[in-house]
Design an enzyme around this catalytic site. Structure first.
Site, PDB file in Angstrom:
ATOM      1  N   ARG A 181     -35.637  11.105  29.990  1.00  0.00           N
ATOM      2  CA  ARG A 181     -36.943  10.794  29.265  1.00  0.00           C
ATOM      3  C   ARG A 181     -37.791  11.566  29.540  1.00  0.00           C
ATOM      4  O   ARG A 181     -39.094  11.963  28.794  1.00  0.00           O
ATOM      5  CB  ARG A 181     -37.177   9.310  29.518  1.00  0.00           C
ATOM      6  CG  ARG A 181     -38.293   8.863  28.532  1.00  0.00           C
ATOM      7  CD  ARG A 181     -38.323   7.073  28.646  1.00  0.00           C
ATOM      8  NE  ARG A 181     -39.419   6.754  28.052  1.00  0.00           N
ATOM      9  CZ  ARG A 181     -40.477   5.996  28.431  1.00  0.00           C
ATOM     10  NH1 ARG A 181     -40.394   5.865  29.905  1.00  0.00           N
ATOM     11  NH2 ARG A 181     -41.254   5.684  27.954  1.00  0.00           N
TER      12      ARG A 181
ATOM     13  N   HIS B 203     -40.445  13.525  27.254  1.00  0.00           N
ATOM     14  CA  HIS B 203     -42.060  13.445  27.273  1.00  0.00           C
ATOM     15  C   HIS B 203     -42.647  14.537  27.522  1.00  0.00           C
ATOM     16  O   HIS B 203     -44.038  14.800  26.923  1.00  0.00           O
ATOM     17  CB  HIS B 203     -42.279  12.258  28.066  1.00  0.00           C
ATOM     18  CG  HIS B 203     -41.784  10.866  27.304  1.00  0.00           C
ATOM     19  ND1 HIS B 203     -42.709   9.556  27.677  1.00  0.00           N
ATOM     20  CD2 HIS B 203     -41.087  10.537  26.406  1.00  0.00           C
ATOM     21  CE1 HIS B 203     -42.090   8.622  26.922  1.00  0.00           C
ATOM     22  NE2 HIS B 203     -40.793   9.265  26.117  1.00  0.00           N
ATOM     23  N   ASP B 204     -42.320  15.379  28.449  1.00  0.00           N
ATOM     24  CA  ASP B 204     -43.045  16.614  28.627  1.00  0.00           C
ATOM     25  C   ASP B 204     -43.123  17.556  27.304  1.00  0.00           C
ATOM     26  O   ASP B 204     -43.840  18.099  27.112  1.00  0.00           O
ATOM     27  CB  ASP B 204     -42.243  17.377  29.840  1.00  0.00           C
ATOM     28  CG  ASP B 204     -42.924  18.674  30.277  1.00  0.00           C
ATOM     29  OD1 ASP B 204     -44.243  18.554  30.168  1.00  0.00           O
ATOM     30  OD2 ASP B 204     -42.441  19.510  30.669  1.00  0.00           O
TER      31      ASP B 204
ATOM     32  N   GLY C 280     -45.964  20.917  24.510  1.00  0.00           N
ATOM     33  CA  GLY C 280     -44.493  21.791  24.969  1.00  0.00           C
ATOM     34  C   GLY C 280     -44.081  21.521  26.145  1.00  0.00           C
ATOM     35  O   GLY C 280     -44.565  20.768  27.072  1.00  0.00           O
TER      36      GLY C 280
ATOM     37  N   ASP D 260     -43.794  22.193  29.623  1.00  0.00           N
ATOM     38  CA  ASP D 260     -44.622  23.014  30.393  1.00  0.00           C
ATOM     39  C   ASP D 260     -44.867  22.480  31.674  1.00  0.00           C
ATOM     40  O   ASP D 260     -45.806  22.627  32.604  1.00  0.00           O
ATOM     41  CB  ASP D 260     -46.135  23.320  29.609  1.00  0.00           C
ATOM     42  CG  ASP D 260     -46.881  22.376  29.715  1.00  0.00           C
ATOM     43  OD1 ASP D 260     -46.306  21.058  29.578  1.00  0.00           O
ATOM     44  OD2 ASP D 260     -48.199  22.493  29.443  1.00  0.00           O
TER      45      ASP D 260
ATOM     46  N   ASN E  65     -46.376   6.477  28.526  1.00  0.00           N
ATOM     47  CA  ASN E  65     -45.922   6.857  29.813  1.00  0.00           C
ATOM     48  C   ASN E  65     -46.236   5.815  30.982  1.00  0.00           C
ATOM     49  O   ASN E  65     -45.603   5.665  31.804  1.00  0.00           O
ATOM     50  CB  ASN E  65     -46.657   8.195  30.209  1.00  0.00           C
ATOM     51  CG  ASN E  65     -45.962   9.484  29.338  1.00  0.00           C
ATOM     52  OD1 ASN E  65     -44.759   9.363  29.105  1.00  0.00           O
ATOM     53  ND2 ASN E  65     -46.348  10.574  29.430  1.00  0.00           N
TER      54      ASN E  65
ATOM     55  N   HIS F  39     -30.570   7.012  24.021  1.00  0.00           N
ATOM     56  CA  HIS F  39     -30.747   5.679  24.337  1.00  0.00           C
ATOM     57  C   HIS F  39     -29.457   5.028  24.865  1.00  0.00           C
ATOM     58  O   HIS F  39     -29.471   3.595  24.879  1.00  0.00           O
ATOM     59  CB  HIS F  39     -31.499   4.947  23.384  1.00  0.00           C
ATOM     60  CG  HIS F  39     -32.983   5.120  23.231  1.00  0.00           C
ATOM     61  ND1 HIS F  39     -33.665   4.906  22.276  1.00  0.00           N
ATOM     62  CD2 HIS F  39     -33.743   6.064  24.039  1.00  0.00           C
ATOM     63  CE1 HIS F  39     -34.934   5.358  22.469  1.00  0.00           C
ATOM     64  NE2 HIS F  39     -34.956   6.055  23.683  1.00  0.00           N
ATOM     65  N   THR F  40     -28.502   5.693  25.139  1.00  0.00           N
ATOM     66  CA  THR F  40     -27.144   5.146  25.496  1.00  0.00           C
ATOM     67  C   THR F  40     -27.271   4.788  27.233  1.00  0.00           C
ATOM     68  O   THR F  40     -26.321   4.308  27.752  1.00  0.00           O
ATOM     69  CB  THR F  40     -25.961   6.003  25.190  1.00  0.00           C
ATOM     70  OG1 THR F  40     -24.709   5.373  25.583  1.00  0.00           O
ATOM     71  CG2 THR F  40     -26.004   7.525  25.909  1.00  0.00           C
TER      72      THR F  40
ATOM     73  N   SER G 145     -23.314  -0.380  28.706  1.00  0.00           N
ATOM     74  CA  SER G 145     -23.027   0.454  29.644  1.00  0.00           C
ATOM     75  C   SER G 145     -24.174   1.500  29.940  1.00  0.00           C
ATOM     76  O   SER G 145     -23.940   2.684  29.711  1.00  0.00           O
ATOM     77  CB  SER G 145     -21.631   1.239  29.298  1.00  0.00           C
ATOM     78  OG  SER G 145     -21.787   2.009  28.104  1.00  0.00           O
TER      79      SER G 145
HETATM   80  C1  HEM Z   1     -37.865   7.530  17.939  1.00  0.00           C
HETATM   81  C2  HEM Z   1     -37.878   8.339  19.211  1.00  0.00           C
HETATM   82  C3  HEM Z   1     -38.021   7.412  20.550  1.00  0.00           C
HETATM   83  C4  HEM Z   1     -38.718   6.487  20.681  1.00  0.00           C
HETATM   84  C5  HEM Z   1     -39.372   5.528  20.044  1.00  0.00           C
HETATM   85  C6  HEM Z   1     -38.483   6.160  22.195  1.00  0.00           C
HETATM   86  C7  HEM Z   1     -38.894   4.912  22.703  1.00  0.00           C
HETATM   87  C8  HEM Z   1     -38.316   4.625  24.134  1.00  0.00           C
HETATM   88  C9  HEM Z   1     -38.859   3.423  24.850  1.00  0.00           C
HETATM   89  C10 HEM Z   1     -39.889   2.329  24.357  1.00  0.00           C
HETATM   90  C11 HEM Z   1     -38.102   3.186  25.834  1.00  0.00           C
HETATM   91  C12 HEM Z   1     -38.315   2.362  27.193  1.00  0.00           C
HETATM   92  C13 HEM Z   1     -39.446   2.690  28.246  1.00  0.00           C
HETATM   93  C14 HEM Z   1     -39.560   1.637  29.175  1.00  0.00           C
HETATM   94  O1  HEM Z   1     -40.195   0.646  28.752  1.00  0.00           O
HETATM   95  O2  HEM Z   1     -39.473   1.856  30.252  1.00  0.00           O
HETATM   96  C15 HEM Z   1     -37.184   4.384  26.147  1.00  0.00           C
HETATM   97  C16 HEM Z   1     -36.571   5.046  27.023  1.00  0.00           C
HETATM   98  C17 HEM Z   1     -35.688   5.846  27.213  1.00  0.00           C
HETATM   99  N1  HEM Z   1     -35.580   7.029  26.222  1.00  0.00           N
HETATM  100 FE1  HEM Z   1     -36.463   7.005  24.417  1.00  0.00          FE
HETATM  101  N2  HEM Z   1     -37.419   6.883  22.705  1.00  0.00           N
HETATM  102  C18 HEM Z   1     -37.199   7.886  21.578  1.00  0.00           C
HETATM  103  C19 HEM Z   1     -36.430   9.171  21.906  1.00  0.00           C
HETATM  104  C20 HEM Z   1     -35.781   9.563  22.675  1.00  0.00           C
HETATM  105  C21 HEM Z   1     -35.277  10.789  23.208  1.00  0.00           C
HETATM  106  C22 HEM Z   1     -35.438  12.043  22.014  1.00  0.00           C
HETATM  107  C23 HEM Z   1     -34.564  10.786  24.263  1.00  0.00           C
HETATM  108  C24 HEM Z   1     -33.957  12.163  24.921  1.00  0.00           C
HETATM  109  C25 HEM Z   1     -34.052  13.262  24.701  1.00  0.00           C
HETATM  110  C26 HEM Z   1     -34.974   9.661  24.901  1.00  0.00           C
HETATM  111  C27 HEM Z   1     -34.531   9.170  26.125  1.00  0.00           C
HETATM  112  C28 HEM Z   1     -34.714   7.744  26.695  1.00  0.00           C
HETATM  113  C29 HEM Z   1     -34.019   7.689  28.011  1.00  0.00           C
HETATM  114  C30 HEM Z   1     -33.048   8.322  28.997  1.00  0.00           C
HETATM  115  C31 HEM Z   1     -34.768   6.393  28.221  1.00  0.00           C
HETATM  116  C32 HEM Z   1     -34.341   5.299  29.322  1.00  0.00           C
HETATM  117  C33 HEM Z   1     -35.506   5.644  30.575  1.00  0.00           C
HETATM  118  C34 HEM Z   1     -35.331   4.991  31.777  1.00  0.00           C
HETATM  119  O3  HEM Z   1     -34.259   4.108  31.951  1.00  0.00           O
HETATM  120  O4  HEM Z   1     -36.199   4.963  32.688  1.00  0.00           O
HETATM  121  N3  HEM Z   1     -35.525   8.925  24.062  1.00  0.00           N
HETATM  122  N4  HEM Z   1     -37.495   5.378  24.835  1.00  0.00           N
END
Ligand code: HEM
Length: 311
Positions: free
Chosen positions: A56, A60-61, A66, A68, A88, A175-176, A233
């Site tokens: 993540r 976000h970077d 970009g 960076d 963030n 998000h898996t 999982s």
């Molecule tokens: C519509 C696009 C996206 C939205 C709205 C979104 C939103 C979110 C939110 C709200 C969380 C929970 C953060 C927290 O409360 O701690 C999250 C976690 C996460 N997101 Fe996304 N995300 C998006 C796209 C992506 C993409 C493109 C990736 C990877 C390339 C990604 C990877 C992750 C990962 C791995 C987590 C788990 C982070 C952790 O467990 O610390 N997400 N995301």
């Protein structure tokens, strides 16, 4: 919405793939990838949450100025940096892994490996350690010198609808793995609309489980520190996310709305059926994302400390 769409369009534009190279540090720091992999593995075996955290963080970077390494820069008294901006603040994890890799790399080959590249490698290694397919990381990014909290507004929000997310998010099965704070989706449980307090597109049994994990306090709000796993999982990188979405168990609106158009629904079905196809497409999407608006050549700098621009 415009900056999001722009960013996503950039992600899928192949013109951006020109300047970076696989094996970029072959001559200048041959052990770079090995060192980073070791640090990711070491951290992962202490805390499996590190892997989704690093994936993540890389995303976000790349969405802000970009890829960076600007997300890594710490706030100072004069500057509130990206890590403290919307999307963030308080939810990024894995900084210490980048720092420990950087410390070893500086001993091995001083001033050579950029923090932006460390993050790109660490994201790939995080997927691999979680059971996903790896990919060759094109590298040669330079580090940015600006990090502003206000600019994280470009990162998509969990309540976005499909139109807002369309281009990127058929692939966002990231998000898996990982966790989310309850506050990111509690509107779907308690105050969704004047007519329905609960989002009717959310499976009622799942909603009940989420309410147990995210109860409201006396002030009516959920505990800002409460977290849930994003699927059943949460540490294994596989396609169960898509199965969950088909069962109305997508945690965020932005996940669940993938079923609202025939095109994305059919993609969700395909990915739910075919783990290998999804893993391959995910790797391709990550390679593209990791090349958005990169700094190369003499632009930017190679930071000596990933958490601060060079003096
Ligand atoms: C519509 C696009 C996206 C939205 C709205 C979104 C939103 C979110 C939110 C709200 C969380 C929970 C953060 C927290 O409360 O701690 C999250 C976690 C996460 N997101 Fe996304 N995300 C998006 C796209 C992506 C993409 C493109 C990736 C990877 C390339 C990604 C990877 C992750 C990962 C791995 C987590 C788990 C982070 C952790 O467990 O610390 N997400 N995301």
């Amino acid at each position: 919405m415009f900056p999001i769409v722009l960013a996503l369009t950039l992600i899928f534009s192949s013109q951006l793939e020109a300047e970076l190279q696989v094996n970029f540090y072959r001559n200048t720091c041959p052990n770079a990838e090995l060192i980073i992999r070791q640090e990711v593995q070491r951290a992962y075996f202490r805390d499996r949450g590190i892997a989704p955290g690093l994936v993540r963080m890389h995303f976000h970077d790349c969405f802000v100025r970009g890829c960076d390494g600007s997300v890594l820069i710490k706030s100072t008294p004069g500057n509130s940096a990206e890590e403290d901006g919307p999307s963030n603040a308080g939810s990024l994890r894995g900084f210490e892994v980048i720092e420990s890799a950087k410390a070893r790399l500086e001993q091995e080959c001083r001033g050579v490996v950029s923090c932006a590249d460390i993050l790109a490698y660490a994201a790939r290694d995080s997927i691999v350690v979680s059971g996903g397919l790896g990919w060759d990381v094109p590298a040669g990014r330079r580090d940015g010198q600006i990090s502003l909290a206000t600019e994280t507004i470009d990162i998509p929000a969990p309540f976005n609808n499909l139109d807002q997310n369309l281009q990127a998010f058929a692939k966002k099965g990231a998000h898996t793995i990982g966790c989310s704070h309850c506050s990111q989706f509690s509107n779907r449980l308690y105050n969704f609309s004047p007519a329905n307090s609960q989002d009717s597109t959310l499976d009622p049994l799942y909603a009940m489980q989420l309410k147990q994990q995210c109860p409201r306090g006396p002030n009516g709000n959920v505990d800002p520190n409460a977290v849930v796993f994003m699927n059943f999982s949460p540490t294994a990188f596989e396609n169960s996310y898509y199965v969950d979405v088909l069962r109305n168990r997508g945690l965020f609106t932005s996940d669940q709305t993938l079923t609202t158009s025939p095109d994305t629904l059919s993609e969700v079905r395909d990915y739910a059926r075919n783990n290998i196809q999804w893993q391959t497409d995910f790797a391709d999407a990550m390679i593209k994302m990791s090349q958005v608006e990169v700094l190369t050549g003499n632009a930017g700098e190679i930071r000596l400390n990933c958490r601060a621009i060079n003096p």
